[in-house]
Structures are given as structure tokens and as C-alpha cells.
Design a protein around this motif. Sequence first.
Motif, mmCIF file in Angstrom:
data_model
loop_
_atom_site.group_PDB
_atom_site.id
_atom_site.type_symbol
_atom_site.label_atom_id
_atom_site.label_comp_id
_atom_site.label_asym_id
_atom_site.label_seq_id
_atom_site.Cartn_x
_atom_site.Cartn_y
_atom_site.Cartn_z
ATOM 1 N N ARG A 8 0.838 -1.204 0.000
ATOM 2 C CA ARG A 8 0.000 0.000 0.000
ATOM 3 C C ARG A 8 0.873 1.253 0.000
ATOM 4 O O ARG A 8 0.595 2.219 -0.702
ATOM 5 N N ALA A 9 1.952 1.224 0.786
ATOM 6 C CA ALA A 9 2.874 2.367 0.815
ATOM 7 C C ALA A 9 3.492 2.589 -0.560
ATOM 8 O O ALA A 9 3.573 3.727 -1.029
ATOM 9 N N LEU A 10 3.904 1.517 -1.218
ATOM 10 C CA LEU A 10 4.496 1.648 -2.552
ATOM 11 C C LEU A 10 3.506 2.217 -3.561
ATOM 12 O O LEU A 10 3.896 2.975 -4.453
ATOM 13 N N LEU A 11 2.243 1.885 -3.414
ATOM 14 C CA LEU A 11 1.232 2.457 -4.299
ATOM 15 C C LEU A 11 1.210 3.979 -4.171
ATOM 16 O O LEU A 11 1.189 4.698 -5.172
ATOM 17 N N LEU A 12 1.246 4.474 -2.929
ATOM 18 C CA LEU A 12 1.267 5.917 -2.710
ATOM 19 C C LEU A 12 2.588 6.537 -3.138
ATOM 20 O O LEU A 12 2.611 7.636 -3.707
ATOM 21 N N ILE A 13 3.680 5.846 -2.880
ATOM 22 C CA ILE A 13 4.995 6.353 -3.301
ATOM 23 C C ILE A 13 5.037 6.501 -4.813
ATOM 24 O O ILE A 13 5.512 7.519 -5.336
ATOM 25 N N ASN A 14 4.527 5.522 -5.522
ATOM 26 C CA ASN A 14 4.531 5.581 -6.989
ATOM 27 C C ASN A 14 3.603 6.649 -7.535
ATOM 28 O O ASN A 14 3.771 7.088 -8.670
ATOM 29 N N ALA A 15 2.650 7.101 -6.735
ATOM 30 C CA ALA A 15 1.712 8.143 -7.169
ATOM 31 C C ALA A 15 2.216 9.547 -6.824
ATOM 32 O O ALA A 15 1.544 10.534 -7.113
ATOM 33 N N THR A 16 3.391 9.636 -6.216
ATOM 34 C CA THR A 16 3.922 10.908 -5.727
ATOM 35 C C THR A 16 5.312 11.121 -6.296
ATOM 36 O O THR A 16 6.078 10.179 -6.448
ATOM 37 N N SER A 17 5.643 12.365 -6.592
ATOM 38 C CA SER A 17 6.995 12.626 -7.084
ATOM 39 C C SER A 17 7.993 12.418 -5.945
ATOM 40 O O SER A 17 7.703 12.719 -4.781
ATOM 41 N N LEU A 18 9.141 11.906 -6.281
ATOM 42 C CA LEU A 18 10.174 11.674 -5.275
ATOM 43 C C LEU A 18 10.649 12.983 -4.653
ATOM 44 O O LEU A 18 10.992 13.027 -3.477
ATOM 45 N N THR A 19 10.639 14.041 -5.421
ATOM 46 C CA THR A 19 11.007 15.357 -4.890
ATOM 47 C C THR A 19 10.013 15.788 -3.819
ATOM 48 O O THR A 19 10.406 16.255 -2.745
ATOM 49 N N GLU A 20 8.718 15.613 -4.098
ATOM 50 C CA GLU A 20 7.692 15.969 -3.121
ATOM 51 C C GLU A 20 7.846 15.129 -1.849
ATOM 52 O O GLU A 20 7.736 15.641 -0.732
ATOM 53 N N LEU A 21 8.113 13.845 -2.014
ATOM 54 C CA LEU A 21 8.307 12.978 -0.858
ATOM 55 C C LEU A 21 9.507 13.419 -0.019
ATOM 56 O O LEU A 21 9.426 13.481 1.209
ATOM 57 N N SER A 22 10.609 13.742 -0.674
ATOM 58 C CA SER A 22 11.807 14.122 0.070
ATOM 59 C C SER A 22 11.641 15.466 0.778
ATOM 60 O O SER A 22 12.257 15.691 1.824
ATOM 61 N N LYS A 23 10.800 16.338 0.248
ATOM 62 C CA LYS A 23 10.544 17.630 0.897
ATOM 63 C C LYS A 23 9.533 17.522 2.031
ATOM 64 O O LYS A 23 9.440 18.422 2.859
ATOM 65 N N ALA A 24 8.783 16.431 2.086
ATOM 66 C CA ALA A 24 7.696 16.287 3.060
ATOM 67 C C ALA A 24 8.159 15.820 4.431
ATOM 68 O O ALA A 24 7.394 15.854 5.388
ATOM 69 N N GLY A 25 9.391 15.376 4.549
ATOM 70 C CA GLY A 25 9.859 14.871 5.842
ATOM 71 C C GLY A 25 11.362 14.738 5.875
ATOM 72 O O GLY A 25 12.077 15.364 5.095
ATOM 73 N N THR A 26 11.823 13.877 6.760
ATOM 74 C CA THR A 26 13.262 13.734 6.976
ATOM 75 C C THR A 26 13.917 12.695 6.080
ATOM 76 O O THR A 26 15.143 12.600 6.052
ATOM 77 N N THR A 27 13.123 11.922 5.351
ATOM 78 C CA THR A 27 13.689 10.917 4.453
ATOM 79 C C THR A 27 14.220 11.616 3.202
ATOM 80 O O THR A 27 13.497 12.390 2.571
ATOM 81 N N ASP A 28 15.471 11.341 2.847
ATOM 82 C CA ASP A 28 16.068 12.027 1.704
ATOM 83 C C ASP A 28 15.730 11.343 0.377
ATOM 84 O O ASP A 28 15.246 10.205 0.336
ATOM 85 N N TYR A 29 15.993 12.066 -0.685
ATOM 86 C CA TYR A 29 15.655 11.621 -2.041
ATOM 87 C C TYR A 29 16.242 10.250 -2.386
ATOM 88 O O TYR A 29 15.517 9.377 -2.880
ATOM 89 N N PRO A 30 17.544 10.015 -2.137
ATOM 90 C CA PRO A 30 18.107 8.701 -2.488
ATOM 91 C C PRO A 30 17.410 7.534 -1.773
ATOM 92 O O PRO A 30 17.248 6.463 -2.344
ATOM 93 N N ARG A 31 16.995 7.743 -0.537
ATOM 94 C CA ARG A 31 16.285 6.668 0.171
ATOM 95 C C ARG A 31 14.945 6.384 -0.498
ATOM 96 O O ARG A 31 14.562 5.235 -0.663
ATOM 97 N N TRP A 32 14.202 7.428 -0.886
ATOM 98 C CA TRP A 32 12.939 7.218 -1.592
ATOM 99 C C TRP A 32 13.173 6.456 -2.892
ATOM 100 O O TRP A 32 12.394 5.568 -3.247
ATOM 101 N N VAL A 33 14.242 6.796 -3.600
ATOM 102 C CA VAL A 33 14.573 6.075 -4.843
ATOM 103 C C VAL A 33 14.807 4.601 -4.533
ATOM 104 O O VAL A 33 14.291 3.721 -5.233
ATOM 105 N N ASN A 34 15.571 4.310 -3.496
ATOM 106 C CA ASN A 34 15.858 2.925 -3.126
ATOM 107 C C ASN A 34 14.594 2.167 -2.737
ATOM 108 O O ASN A 34 14.429 1.000 -3.094
ATOM 109 N N ILE A 35 13.699 2.819 -2.014
ATOM 110 C CA ILE A 35 12.434 2.172 -1.647
ATOM 111 C C ILE A 35 11.618 1.896 -2.896
ATOM 112 O O ILE A 35 11.107 0.788 -3.093
ATOM 113 N N LYS A 36 11.502 2.895 -3.747
ATOM 114 C CA LYS A 36 10.697 2.751 -4.968
ATOM 115 C C LYS A 36 11.232 1.638 -5.870
ATOM 116 O O LYS A 36 10.463 0.900 -6.479
#
Length: 80
Positions: A8-36
Motif C-alpha cells: 500500500r505504501a508503494l502504491l502511494l509512493i509511486n503516485a507521488t513525485s520523489l522530490t515531493e516525498l523528500s521535501k515532506a519529511g526527513t527521508t532524503d531523495y536517495p532513500r525514496w529512490v531505493n524504496i521505490k
Amino acid sequence: MPETLSERALLLINATSLTELSKAGTTDYPRWVNIKRGRARVGADEIEILGALYPQHRWWLMTGEVMLEMGQNRPDYSQK
């Protein structure tokens, strides 16, 4: 629909830009890329960020259940 919290988390991650995700909290862009890309597991911090970005999907994200009467739905409900 996705069965597990991670799916379910991956569904939301894939629906959101990685830049937006990295700006929304403390998780950085490379980590979001690795999760995705499946190289890292989604963690509690990322779940909290997704819940903040998508408050209308918080209950579904955590449980997989929909509570329309409480304004909690799946992503495909909000696209209708």
C-alpha cells in the motif's frame, strides 16, 4: 488492491513525485529512490510521511480497510 502495508505504501509512493516525498519529511531523495526500486524496505518514518501527505488514506494505508463515513478511503476512491 495491495495486500500488505508495504504494498500500500508503494502504491502511494509511486503516485507521488520523489522530490515531493523528500521535501515532506526527513527521508532524503536517495532513500525514496531505493524504496521505490525495491532496494530498501519502507520504514516507520516513511509511513508517517505518507500519512501526512495523504491524510484521507491514512487508515487504509495502515489497515487496508476503507471507512468512507470517516473520510478514509483508498486512492482509487479519490480518483472518481
